[in-house]
Design a protein around this motif. Structure first.
Motif, PDB file in Angstrom:
ATOM      1  N   SER A   1       0.811  -1.220   0.000  1.00 39.82           N
ATOM      2  CA  SER A   1       0.000   0.000   0.000  1.00 39.82           C
ATOM      3  C   SER A   1       0.840   1.264   0.000  1.00 39.82           C
ATOM      4  CB  SER A   1      -0.938   0.002   1.211  1.00 39.82           C
ATOM      5  OG  SER A   1      -0.206   0.071   2.423  1.00 39.82           O
ATOM      6  N   ASP A   2       2.050   1.196   0.558  1.00 40.94           N
ATOM      7  CA  ASP A   2       2.894   2.389   0.610  1.00 40.94           C
ATOM      8  C   ASP A   2       3.646   2.641  -0.693  1.00 40.94           C
ATOM      9  OD1 ASP A   2       2.074   2.724   3.176  1.00 40.94           O
ATOM     10  OD2 ASP A   2       3.901   1.950   4.112  1.00 40.94           O
ATOM     11  N   ASN A   3       3.480   1.756  -1.653  1.00 41.37           N
ATOM     12  CA  ASN A   3       4.201   1.875  -2.915  1.00 41.37           C
ATOM     13  C   ASN A   3       3.269   1.544  -4.072  1.00 41.37           C
ATOM     14  OD1 ASN A   3       7.174   2.137  -1.911  1.00 41.37           O
ATOM     15  ND2 ASN A   3       6.324   0.424  -0.751  1.00 41.37           N
ATOM     16  N   GLY A   4       3.728   1.807  -5.270  1.00 46.75           N
ATOM     17  CA  GLY A   4       2.970   1.414  -6.456  1.00 46.75           C
ATOM     18  C   GLY A   4       3.140  -0.065  -6.727  1.00 46.75           C
ATOM     19  N   HIS A   5       2.827  -0.485  -7.927  1.00 48.26           N
ATOM     20  CA  HIS A   5       2.944  -1.894  -8.283  1.00 48.26           C
ATOM     21  C   HIS A   5       4.371  -2.380  -8.043  1.00 48.26           C
ATOM     22  CE1 HIS A   5      -0.985  -2.764 -10.155  1.00 48.26           C
ATOM     23  NE2 HIS A   5      -1.004  -1.455 -10.319  1.00 48.26           N
ATOM     24  N   GLN A   6       4.495  -3.540  -7.401  1.00 45.81           N
ATOM     25  CA  GLN A   6       5.794  -4.065  -7.009  1.00 45.81           C
ATOM     26  C   GLN A   6       6.400  -4.984  -8.059  1.00 45.81           C
ATOM     27  OE1 GLN A   6       7.169  -3.209  -3.604  1.00 45.81           O
ATOM     28  NE2 GLN A   6       5.770  -1.677  -4.438  1.00 45.81           N
ATOM     29  N   TRP A   7       5.574  -5.640  -8.855  1.00 42.26           N
ATOM     30  CA  TRP A   7       6.071  -6.656  -9.772  1.00 42.26           C
ATOM     31  C   TRP A   7       5.573  -6.387 -11.187  1.00 42.26           C
ATOM     32  CZ3 TRP A   7       9.623  -8.352  -6.831  1.00 42.26           C
ATOM     33  CH2 TRP A   7       9.400  -8.535  -5.474  1.00 42.26           C
ATOM     34  N   SER A   8       6.175  -7.089 -12.124  1.00 39.02           N
ATOM     35  CA  SER A   8       5.886  -6.851 -13.538  1.00 39.02           C
ATOM     36  C   SER A   8       4.542  -7.403 -13.981  1.00 39.02           C
ATOM     37  CB  SER A   8       6.986  -7.495 -14.395  1.00 39.02           C
ATOM     38  OG  SER A   8       6.928  -8.920 -14.269  1.00 39.02           O
ATOM     39  N   GLY A   9       3.986  -8.328 -13.223  1.00 39.73           N
ATOM     40  CA  GLY A   9       2.759  -9.005 -13.635  1.00 39.73           C
ATOM     41  C   GLY A   9       3.023 -10.254 -14.446  1.00 39.73           C
ATOM     42  N   ALA A  10       4.296 -10.539 -14.711  1.00 37.05           N
ATOM     43  CA  ALA A  10       4.650 -11.746 -15.474  1.00 37.05           C
ATOM     44  C   ALA A  10       4.826 -12.929 -14.526  1.00 37.05           C
ATOM     45  CB  ALA A  10       5.930 -11.509 -16.258  1.00 37.05           C
ATOM     46  N   VAL A  11       4.588 -14.119 -15.046  1.00 36.09           N
ATOM     47  CA  VAL A  11       4.761 -15.340 -14.260  1.00 36.09           C
ATOM     48  C   VAL A  11       6.250 -15.576 -13.999  1.00 36.09           C
ATOM     49  CG1 VAL A  11       4.905 -16.817 -16.289  1.00 36.09           C
ATOM     50  CG2 VAL A  11       4.116 -17.782 -14.116  1.00 36.09           C
ATOM     51  N   ASN A  12       6.568 -16.201 -12.863  1.00 35.77           N
ATOM     52  CA  ASN A  12       7.934 -16.620 -12.631  1.00 35.77           C
ATOM     53  C   ASN A  12       8.299 -17.715 -13.622  1.00 35.77           C
ATOM     54  OD1 ASN A  12       9.513 -19.011 -10.977  1.00 35.77           O
ATOM     55  ND2 ASN A  12      10.446 -16.993 -10.763  1.00 35.77           N
ATOM     56  N   ALA A  13       9.432 -17.557 -14.280  1.00 39.99           N
ATOM     57  CA  ALA A  13       9.797 -18.483 -15.358  1.00 39.99           C
ATOM     58  C   ALA A  13       9.961 -19.909 -14.856  1.00 39.99           C
ATOM     59  CB  ALA A  13      11.090 -18.004 -16.014  1.00 39.99           C
ATOM     60  N   THR A  14      10.525 -20.078 -13.668  1.00 35.67           N
ATOM     61  CA  THR A  14      10.709 -21.431 -13.142  1.00 35.67           C
ATOM     62  C   THR A  14       9.365 -22.084 -12.836  1.00 35.67           C
ATOM     63  OG1 THR A  14      12.855 -20.843 -12.213  1.00 35.67           O
ATOM     64  CG2 THR A  14      11.751 -22.765 -11.282  1.00 35.67           C
ATOM     65  N   THR A  15       8.468 -21.328 -12.222  1.00 41.25           N
ATOM     66  CA  THR A  15       7.124 -21.850 -11.954  1.00 41.25           C
ATOM     67  C   THR A  15       6.449 -22.282 -13.246  1.00 41.25           C
ATOM     68  OG1 THR A  15       6.885 -20.437 -10.005  1.00 41.25           O
ATOM     69  CG2 THR A  15       4.866 -21.289 -10.985  1.00 41.25           C
ATOM     70  N   ALA A  16       6.523 -21.440 -14.277  1.00 45.62           N
ATOM     71  CA  ALA A  16       5.874 -21.758 -15.552  1.00 45.62           C
ATOM     72  C   ALA A  16       6.465 -23.013 -16.181  1.00 45.62           C
ATOM     73  CB  ALA A  16       6.007 -20.577 -16.509  1.00 45.62           C
ATOM     74  N   SER A  17       7.786 -23.170 -16.088  1.00 42.54           N
ATOM     75  CA  SER A  17       8.409 -24.337 -16.736  1.00 42.54           C
ATOM     76  C   SER A  17       7.996 -25.638 -16.066  1.00 42.54           C
ATOM     77  CB  SER A  17       9.925 -24.190 -16.718  1.00 42.54           C
ATOM     78  OG  SER A  17      10.426 -24.238 -15.386  1.00 42.54           O
ATOM     79  N   VAL A  18       7.783 -25.608 -14.753  1.00 41.45           N
ATOM     80  CA  VAL A  18       7.363 -26.829 -14.047  1.00 41.45           C
ATOM     81  C   VAL A  18       5.884 -27.113 -14.304  1.00 41.45           C
ATOM     82  CG1 VAL A  18       7.075 -27.908 -11.797  1.00 41.45           C
ATOM     83  CG2 VAL A  18       9.123 -26.543 -12.262  1.00 41.45           C
ATOM     84  N   VAL A  19       5.052 -26.089 -14.181  1.00 44.25           N
ATOM     85  CA  VAL A  19       3.606 -26.278 -14.309  1.00 44.25           C
ATOM     86  C   VAL A  19       3.215 -26.653 -15.733  1.00 44.25           C
ATOM     87  CG1 VAL A  19       1.358 -25.120 -14.118  1.00 44.25           C
ATOM     88  CG2 VAL A  19       3.115 -24.741 -12.383  1.00 44.25           C
ATOM     89  N   ALA A  20       4.006 -26.225 -16.713  1.00 46.13           N
ATOM     90  CA  ALA A  20       3.686 -26.529 -18.116  1.00 46.13           C
ATOM     91  C   ALA A  20       3.580 -28.025 -18.370  1.00 46.13           C
ATOM     92  CB  ALA A  20       4.738 -25.915 -19.025  1.00 46.13           C
ATOM     93  N   ASN A  21       4.205 -28.843 -17.537  1.00 55.19           N
ATOM     94  CA  ASN A  21       4.174 -30.294 -17.724  1.00 55.19           C
ATOM     95  C   ASN A  21       3.080 -30.985 -16.913  1.00 55.19           C
ATOM     96  OD1 ASN A  21       6.536 -30.308 -19.416  1.00 55.19           O
ATOM     97  ND2 ASN A  21       7.760 -29.935 -17.571  1.00 55.19           N
ATOM     98  N   LEU A  22       2.255 -30.202 -16.195  1.00 59.11           N
ATOM     99  CA  LEU A  22       1.215 -30.786 -15.343  1.00 59.11           C
ATOM    100  C   LEU A  22      -0.148 -30.685 -16.016  1.00 59.11           C
ATOM    101  CD1 LEU A  22       2.268 -29.260 -11.886  1.00 59.11           C
ATOM    102  CD2 LEU A  22       2.995 -31.427 -12.928  1.00 59.11           C
ATOM    103  N   PRO A  23      -1.046 -31.637 -15.751  1.00 54.75           N
ATOM    104  CA  PRO A  23      -2.399 -31.543 -16.317  1.00 54.75           C
ATOM    105  C   PRO A  23      -3.160 -30.377 -15.699  1.00 54.75           C
ATOM    106  CG  PRO A  23      -2.239 -33.380 -14.774  1.00 54.75           C
ATOM    107  CD  PRO A  23      -0.853 -32.877 -14.973  1.00 54.75           C
ATOM    108  N   VAL A  24      -3.918 -29.669 -16.515  1.00 48.49           N
ATOM    109  CA  VAL A  24      -4.662 -28.490 -16.073  1.00 48.49           C
ATOM    110  C   VAL A  24      -5.834 -28.917 -15.187  1.00 48.49           C
ATOM    111  CG1 VAL A  24      -6.133 -26.594 -16.861  1.00 48.49           C
ATOM    112  CG2 VAL A  24      -3.991 -27.110 -18.053  1.00 48.49           C
ATOM    113  N   GLY A  25      -6.099 -28.127 -14.146  1.00 48.15           N
ATOM    114  CA  GLY A  25      -7.212 -28.397 -13.243  1.00 48.15           C
ATOM    115  C   GLY A  25      -7.488 -27.190 -12.370  1.00 48.15           C
TER     116      GLY A  25
END
Length: 572
Positions: A356-380
């Motif tokens: 609250s004391d600052n503006g947006h903290q992050w880029s809004g992009a997914v963490n690349a490592t998280t995306a690479s692991v989840v990409a191999n999992l079935p969606v649910g």
């Protein structure tokens, strides 16, 4: 946008009403770096009119376009706008001198959300215009049945006009409307029904300017081809007209304040909350602006009142901030900010302050490592635990996951929800602001993900993760992605370094392989050992360190970061 508040939020100011007055107040407060929530029922008083007039620079604009533009402008200042209605406002008690006894502000209850607290309230909830009960009248309200000649008189100038008397103000209205047309009829029967007689002197004044006074009651408004064409009188006569001005009864939307017994004022236009020239009521934390306090206020007057009140609310908060700082016990060390949030208080207080004391903290992009692991999992169904501003949650939703995103910070959750709406995935994410140590759910998930789930303020992280693991279905996965700092060289140049005194404390109490200070984070192997999940129930799929290239907040600095990955699968 699915945003849930399962515990009280706290705001610097809550603005009730998203019309011209409320948005103007919110704009001033947002630009003053205040945390502001606007709650809007979506029923502005002038929604029946296609155009607004007398607004310099915006002449003829659709009033709903003004509100859309206003909301867009508020986004730049991190003002949160939600659809909803307020049911009750309570305070902590005000003593005989008007002082807030407990100093905790106001509690605001909503029809469809959990309560929130605020240090100040701006009431800009408007009013309803209650028209006389004449068949056909309401159908033309805002088009050819009008109330304000300054707003609509020019558009019907020189036409056949009537004033439908309803109260003492109607005589004033008849004299005023005469300026726009010399073909004017004044129907007075409605005034008698409310106990008001037309004064003989006023009747003479109207007659002197050729205003026709008609005492027979109007029983119906007539139309032809969808346009107002005249009225029928009780005796059967019909009078051709092009427009009717009426003085409706003003019903202010302020019932949610009834329990506070605020002073009211009575004018010929009705009763309303009593306010001073700045919009302040008799309550030290409540302001009222726009038609809820001034039934005759036009759009520019409402905007001005909102802007003035917004500035005064901020000044009250500024004074209160200084008063609290003076009254607080002195703190050790320099008063100059280190650039990092104060790592005291509860985790919820720390993280809400960080966002609250600052503006947006992050880029809004997914963490690349998280995306690479989840990409191999079935969606649910996925739970993003400690979602922050929602970069991972948004990406999961875009991949087809149904996501529940939970975080300690209401500000972070609100930003995530706004981003979800902008990216077209609002219907795939439920956002929850709640203390992670007490939040629970009946839902079951195919994936529970916690990316960089660390806190400089003590948080029972392992217990939270173990609890979340219980919500995973057989065959589902628990994914933890964490920072790994095996040495000082692994810390990126843009990262905040701890205070040297704090560093010494950590050095004197080493854990996890004698790593110093804020480097005291578990490796994947240590993470798995701490979790100690039952191997008969859980299969450890991954426990590894993955390097990745990253760019710092300034867009220029680069570094190789190490992400620790722990992935469990729940056995069937």
């Amino acid at each position: 946008m699915n945003t849930k508040r399962e515990s009280d939020e706290h705001w610097d100011a809550i603005v009730v009403g998203g019309g011209a007055a409320g948005l103007s107040a919110a704009l001033m407060l947002g630009r003053a770096r205040r945390r502001v929530l606007v709650v809007d029922a979506g029923e502005p008083r002038n929604r029946f009119a296609a155009h607004m007039h007398g607004v310099l620079g915006l002449e003829g604009m659709d009033p709903l376009d003004l509100l859309r533009r206003g909301r867009e402008e508020l986004r730049e200042y991190d003002v949160t706008v939600r659809t909803g209605s307020v049911t009750v406002v309570r305070d902590s008690g005000v003593d005989d001198t008007g002082n807030d006894v407990a100093g905790v502000g106001l509690t605001v209850e909503f029809a469809d959300a959990a309560p929130a607290t605020a240090r100040a309230l701006v009431v800009a909830s408007g009013q309803t215009d209650e028209l006389p009960d004449v068949p056909g009248l309401r159908e033309f309200w805002g088009t050819s049945v009008l109330h304000c000649p300054y707003c609509h008189g020019w558009e019907v100038r020189g036409r056949r006009i009537a004033v439908l008397g309803t109260c003492a103000m109607s005589a004033h209205q008849a004299q005023l409307v005469r300026q726009w047309s010399d073909d004017l009829v004044f129907f007075t029967a409605g005034m008698r029904e409310t106990g008001t007689e037309l004064d003989a002197e006023v009747a003479a004044r109207l007659g002197a300017r050729d205003v026709t006074i008609e005492e027979t009651p109007v029983v119906r408004v007539l139309s032809e081809h969808g346009r107002l064409s005249g009225v029928r009188l009780e005796d059967g006569r019909e009078i051709a007209l092009d427009a009717i001005f009426a003085a409706p009864t003003a019903r202010p939307h302020d019932q949610f304040l009834d329990g506070l017994h605020l002073e009211r004022s009575t004018t010929p236009m009705g009763t309303a909350l009593a306010v001073d020239q700045f919009g302040a009521t008799g309550h030290p934390r409540i302001w009222a602006v726009g038609n809820v306090a001034n039934p005759g206020a036009t759009v520019p007057l409402s905007m001005a009142a909102g802007s003035m009140a917004g500035g005064m609310v901020n000044m009250m908060l500024v004074n209160e901030d200084f008063d609290r700082a003076v009254a607080a016990p002195p703190s050790s060390g320099s008063s100059v900010s280190s650039g990092a949030p104060d790592s005291t208080g509860t985790p919820a207080e720390y993280w809400e302050g960080a966002y609250s004391d600052n503006g947006h903290q992050w880029s809004g992009a997914v963490n690349a490592t998280t995306a690479s692991v989840v990409a191999n999992l079935p969606v649910g169904a996925a739970l993003d635990l400690g979602c922050g501003e929602g970069g991972d949650a948004l990406w999961l939703a875009e991949q087809g996951w149904d996501v529940t995103a939970v975080d300690l910070s209401p500000t972070a959750v609100s930003r995530g929800a706004e981003a979800a709406a902008a990216r077209g995935v609002a219907d795939r994410i439920d956002w929850v602001a709640h203390d992670l140590t007490t939040w629970s759910t009946e839902r079951r998930f195919d994936l529970v993900a916690a990316s960089f789930f660390h806190s400089p303020v003590d948080l029972p992280r392992t217990e939270v993760l173990r609890g979340a693991a219980e919500w995973i279905r057989p065959g589902g996965h628990l994914l933890l992605v964490s920072h790994v700092f095996e040495s000082e060289a692994d810390v990126p140049p843009w990262a905040h370094r701890p205070d040297p005194e704090d560093q010494q404390v950590h050095d004197d109490n080493p854990e996890h392989g004698e790593r110093p200070g804020h480097l005291d984070l578990p490796t994947p192997t240590e993470e798995a050992a701490e979790l100690a999940l039952d191997p008969s129930v859980w299969e450890l799929v991954l426990a590894e360190i993955r390097p990745r290239e990253a760019v710092g907040p300034d867009g220029r600095q680069t570094a190789t970061l190490k992400d620790g990955v722990v992935l469990y699968r729940r056995r069937s």
